[in-house]
Enzyme design. Sequence first.
Site, short mmCIF file in Angstrom:
data_model
loop_
_atom_site.label_atom_id
_atom_site.label_comp_id
_atom_site.label_asym_id
_atom_site.label_seq_id
_atom_site.Cartn_x
_atom_site.Cartn_y
_atom_site.Cartn_z
N ASP A 194 0.86 -1.18 0.00
CA ASP A 194 0.00 0.00 0.00
C ASP A 194 0.90 1.23 0.00
O ASP A 194 2.11 1.12 0.11
CB ASP A 194 -0.97 -0.03 1.18
CG ASP A 194 -0.25 0.11 2.51
OD1 ASP A 194 1.00 0.17 2.51
OD2 ASP A 194 -0.92 0.16 3.54
N SER A 195 0.32 2.40 -0.11
CA SER A 195 1.14 3.60 -0.31
C SER A 195 1.62 4.21 1.00
O SER A 195 2.46 5.10 1.00
CB SER A 195 0.32 4.65 -1.04
OG SER A 195 -0.72 5.11 -0.19
N GLY A 196 1.07 3.75 2.10
CA GLY A 196 1.37 4.39 3.38
C GLY A 196 0.35 5.46 3.72
O GLY A 196 0.21 5.85 4.88
N PHE A 202 -2.96 5.48 3.91
CA PHE A 202 -4.02 5.12 4.84
C PHE A 202 -3.52 5.13 6.29
O PHE A 202 -4.17 5.67 7.18
CB PHE A 202 -4.61 3.75 4.49
CG PHE A 202 -5.80 3.38 5.33
CD1 PHE A 202 -7.04 3.93 5.10
CD2 PHE A 202 -5.66 2.49 6.39
CE1 PHE A 202 -8.13 3.61 5.88
CE2 PHE A 202 -6.75 2.15 7.19
CZ PHE A 202 -7.98 2.72 6.94
N CYS A 253 -7.52 -27.33 5.24
CA CYS A 253 -6.46 -26.46 5.80
C CYS A 253 -5.60 -27.26 6.80
O CYS A 253 -6.01 -28.30 7.29
CB CYS A 253 -7.08 -25.24 6.47
SG CYS A 253 -7.56 -25.48 8.19
N ASP A 286 -2.35 8.58 -1.77
CA ASP A 286 -3.60 9.34 -1.84
C ASP A 286 -4.01 9.77 -0.44
O ASP A 286 -3.45 9.33 0.55
CB ASP A 286 -4.72 8.46 -2.43
CG ASP A 286 -5.03 7.26 -1.56
OD1 ASP A 286 -4.16 6.85 -0.74
OD2 ASP A 286 -6.13 6.71 -1.68
N ASP A 303 -8.52 -7.14 -0.22
CA ASP A 303 -7.66 -7.42 0.93
C ASP A 303 -8.43 -7.01 2.16
O ASP A 303 -9.29 -6.13 2.11
CB ASP A 303 -6.36 -6.60 0.87
CG ASP A 303 -6.57 -5.18 1.38
OD1 ASP A 303 -7.10 -4.35 0.62
OD2 ASP A 303 -6.25 -4.92 2.56
N CYS A 346 -7.55 -28.01 10.19
CA CYS A 346 -8.64 -28.99 10.20
C CYS A 346 -8.16 -30.41 9.89
O CYS A 346 -8.79 -31.38 10.30
CB CYS A 346 -9.72 -28.56 9.21
SG CYS A 346 -10.58 -27.06 9.74
N CYS A 351 -12.71 -29.50 5.47
CA CYS A 351 -11.78 -28.39 5.18
C CYS A 351 -10.37 -28.96 5.02
O CYS A 351 -9.95 -29.79 5.82
CB CYS A 351 -11.81 -27.36 6.30
SG CYS A 351 -10.58 -26.04 6.11
N HIS A 368 -6.68 -21.34 9.38
CA HIS A 368 -7.98 -21.81 8.89
C HIS A 368 -8.74 -20.69 8.19
O HIS A 368 -9.29 -20.87 7.10
CB HIS A 368 -8.84 -22.40 10.01
CG HIS A 368 -10.26 -22.62 9.58
ND1 HIS A 368 -10.67 -23.75 8.90
CD2 HIS A 368 -11.35 -21.80 9.66
CE1 HIS A 368 -11.96 -23.62 8.60
NE2 HIS A 368 -12.39 -22.45 9.06
ZN LIG Z 1 -9.86 -25.51 8.22
#
Ligand SMILES: [Zn+2]
Length: 378
Positions: A90-92, A94, A312, A144, A272, A315, A310, A341
């Site tokens: 990001d640009s910084g 924010f 992941c 910005d 994001d 899980c 799942c 997860h």
């Molecule tokens: Zn999971």
Amino acid sequence: MKYELLKTEGRAKRGRFHTVHGVIETPVFMNVGTVAAIKGAVSTDDLRAIKCQVELSNTYHLHVRTGDKTIKELGGLHKFMNWDRPILTDSGGFQVFSLAGIRKIKEEGVTFNSHIDGRKIFMGPEESMQIQSNLGSTIAMAFDECPPALAERKYVEDSVARTTRWLHRCKEEMARLNGLDDTINKEQLLFGINQGAIYNDIRIEHAKIISELDLPGYAVGGLAVGESHEQMYDVLDNVVPYLPQNKPTYLMGVGTPANILEAVDRGVDFFDCVYPSRNGRHGHVYTNHGKLNLFNQKFEKDMRPIEEGCGCPTCKSYSRAYVRHLLKAKEMLGMRLCVLHNLYFYNTMMEEIRAALDAGEFAAYKKRKLESMESGEE
Ligand SMILES: [Zn+2]
């Protein structure tokens, strides 16, 4: 051609973005690693295991600690964190406007105090581009100002006009930096950012102006900062049609799984958000039947995984009861397992969205997914 628009369904886009660090299949959720690591003890090896395509790092945070010049000396952000796939910085802007101490906005840029040690720092479009160039990210965001969603019209008009002038300076500075011999990523891409709070006419006018700069991608910024979901969807309905369809369309900082499904429907294909990692650190985990709070007593003897089926790392090996126990005991592994997860859940949802778009079945998929997540069954 950098961005291939593979398929559309209504306004929804299925794309493929070619970068110097590899291909990004869109719609994509970028995983937020604020200081070049996802909070919750998640390593870049983990990112590979949970289907992360793009890692996002924060310019402001890396500038104040450890410093972008040091990171450049060490070979750039990719080498520093051992990640060879795309990175967006990001640009910084924010963080400067939300985190940092007393600041002064001028035409040249912003003066503010570091939240680490209070020292005075100046950042303008050129500085932001230089920092991002030092980091060597794949995609750099324009510097910005993000005015509050509910700011006065006159303030927003002046702010957006300045953001446009800053964008021209960003583009020039990046072209200069990409041409230098010692630049780490000479193919660094600049995305412009649409602003205008909830004033659709200001946003549309701004979208038209920045589209003329022919940048590799465009973001809609300044949303998810206090307006309602309906206001956000209304802005997207109005503004996205004025951003180039044949370029990535990035909705910054959004959002819940439902927000993402709604925004994909409105033509957004980059996202994001800190929700999956932040919620994970607090024991809140996503499932296809809604969110669970693992601190809840009812999971004490629940030997099922967070979600049946799942894939992941959490899980595949651990139960709700065990993860709950770790969280209760404040054991770091508990947080880590929840974050893994949750990010896997988000990245997998994006995979499903892409498959649904490929099959021309996004509308049906979206309806099914939303209904299922709202059902609250466990
Ligand atoms: Zn999971």
